[in-house]
Write a protein that holds these residues in place. Structure first.
Motif, PDB file in Angstrom:
ATOM      1  N   SER A 142      41.015   9.721  49.293  1.00  0.00           N
ATOM      2  CA  SER A 142      42.312   9.230  48.823  1.00  0.00           C
ATOM      3  C   SER A 142      42.214   8.600  47.441  1.00  0.00           C
ATOM      4  CB  SER A 142      42.888   8.212  49.811  1.00  0.00           C
ATOM      5  OG  SER A 142      43.142   8.817  51.047  1.00  0.00           O
ATOM      6  N   VAL A 143      41.218   7.765  47.240  1.00  0.00           N
ATOM      7  CA  VAL A 143      41.045   7.108  45.944  1.00  0.00           C
ATOM      8  C   VAL A 143      40.796   8.142  44.848  1.00  0.00           C
ATOM      9  CG1 VAL A 143      39.526   5.574  44.614  1.00  0.00           C
ATOM     10  CG2 VAL A 143      40.299   4.902  46.894  1.00  0.00           C
ATOM     11  N   LEU A 144      39.920   9.092  45.116  1.00  0.00           N
ATOM     12  CA  LEU A 144      39.643  10.124  44.114  1.00  0.00           C
ATOM     13  C   LEU A 144      40.874  10.981  43.828  1.00  0.00           C
ATOM     14  CD1 LEU A 144      36.047  11.292  45.077  1.00  0.00           C
ATOM     15  CD2 LEU A 144      36.749   9.732  43.253  1.00  0.00           C
ATOM     16  N   ALA A 145      41.655  11.276  44.854  1.00  0.00           N
ATOM     17  CA  ALA A 145      42.875  12.069  44.652  1.00  0.00           C
ATOM     18  C   ALA A 145      43.884  11.311  43.793  1.00  0.00           C
ATOM     19  CB  ALA A 145      43.488  12.445  46.001  1.00  0.00           C
ATOM     20  N   MET A 146      43.987  10.008  43.979  1.00  0.00           N
ATOM     21  CA  MET A 146      44.908   9.211  43.158  1.00  0.00           C
ATOM     22  C   MET A 146      44.452   9.188  41.697  1.00  0.00           C
ATOM     23  SD  MET A 146      46.033   6.031  45.557  1.00  0.00           S
ATOM     24  CE  MET A 146      44.575   5.834  46.583  1.00  0.00           C
ATOM     25  N   ILE A 147      43.161   9.022  41.485  1.00  0.00           N
ATOM     26  CA  ILE A 147      42.638   9.024  40.113  1.00  0.00           C
ATOM     27  C   ILE A 147      42.842  10.396  39.482  1.00  0.00           C
ATOM     28  CG2 ILE A 147      40.573   8.759  38.687  1.00  0.00           C
ATOM     29  CD1 ILE A 147      39.571   6.744  40.828  1.00  0.00           C
ATOM     30  N   TYR A 148      42.571  11.458  40.255  1.00  0.00           N
ATOM     31  CA  TYR A 148      42.799  12.827  39.764  1.00  0.00           C
ATOM     32  C   TYR A 148      44.244  12.997  39.304  1.00  0.00           C
ATOM     33  CZ  TYR A 148      45.055  17.256  40.895  1.00  0.00           C
ATOM     34  OH  TYR A 148      45.888  18.337  40.893  1.00  0.00           O
ATOM     35  N   ALA A 149      45.185  12.587  40.146  1.00  0.00           N
ATOM     36  CA  ALA A 149      46.601  12.763  39.825  1.00  0.00           C
ATOM     37  C   ALA A 149      46.976  12.018  38.544  1.00  0.00           C
ATOM     38  CB  ALA A 149      47.464  12.290  40.989  1.00  0.00           C
ATOM     39  N   LEU A 150      46.472  10.807  38.384  1.00  0.00           N
ATOM     40  CA  LEU A 150      46.764  10.040  37.171  1.00  0.00           C
ATOM     41  C   LEU A 150      46.153  10.686  35.933  1.00  0.00           C
ATOM     42  CD1 LEU A 150      46.313   6.414  38.526  1.00  0.00           C
ATOM     43  CD2 LEU A 150      48.450   7.529  37.865  1.00  0.00           C
ATOM     44  N   LEU A 151      44.932  11.188  36.058  1.00  0.00           N
ATOM     45  CA  LEU A 151      44.283  11.834  34.912  1.00  0.00           C
ATOM     46  C   LEU A 151      45.025  13.095  34.487  1.00  0.00           C
ATOM     47  CD1 LEU A 151      40.504  11.445  35.804  1.00  0.00           C
ATOM     48  CD2 LEU A 151      41.720  10.374  33.895  1.00  0.00           C
TER      49      LEU A 151
END
Length: 77
Positions: free
Chosen positions: A15-24
């Motif tokens: 979940s954390v990585l997916a949120m960072i991915y989406a922001l990037l």
């Protein structure tokens, strides 16, 4: 480590990585390679969660996210 601890690790990590991915990706700041790499790792973590917890539809969905990540990496490389 118990099964529940592994599930929590894969769920939270993915979940954390997916949120960072989406922001990037949304920021359009030239970090697409990093973003798609995070999407790929996130999909692998979620796939592990789905496998361990026997959530087969969720497990299968991660192959499409992983494929999207690979396409993004090829496209932006």
């Amino acid at each position: 480590m118990s099964k529940q601890n592994w599930i929590t690790f894969f769920e939270v990590g993915g979940s954390v990585l997916a949120m960072i991915y989406a922001l990037l990706i949304a920021s359009n700041t030239g970090n697409e390679i990093l973003g798609f790499s995070l999407l790929l790792v996130s999909a692998l973590l979620f796939a592990a969660w789905g496998f361990i917890d026997r959530r087969w539809a969720f497990f299968a969905l991660q192959f499409f996210y992983a494929a999207s990540a690979i396409i993004g990496l090829i496209r932006w490389a």
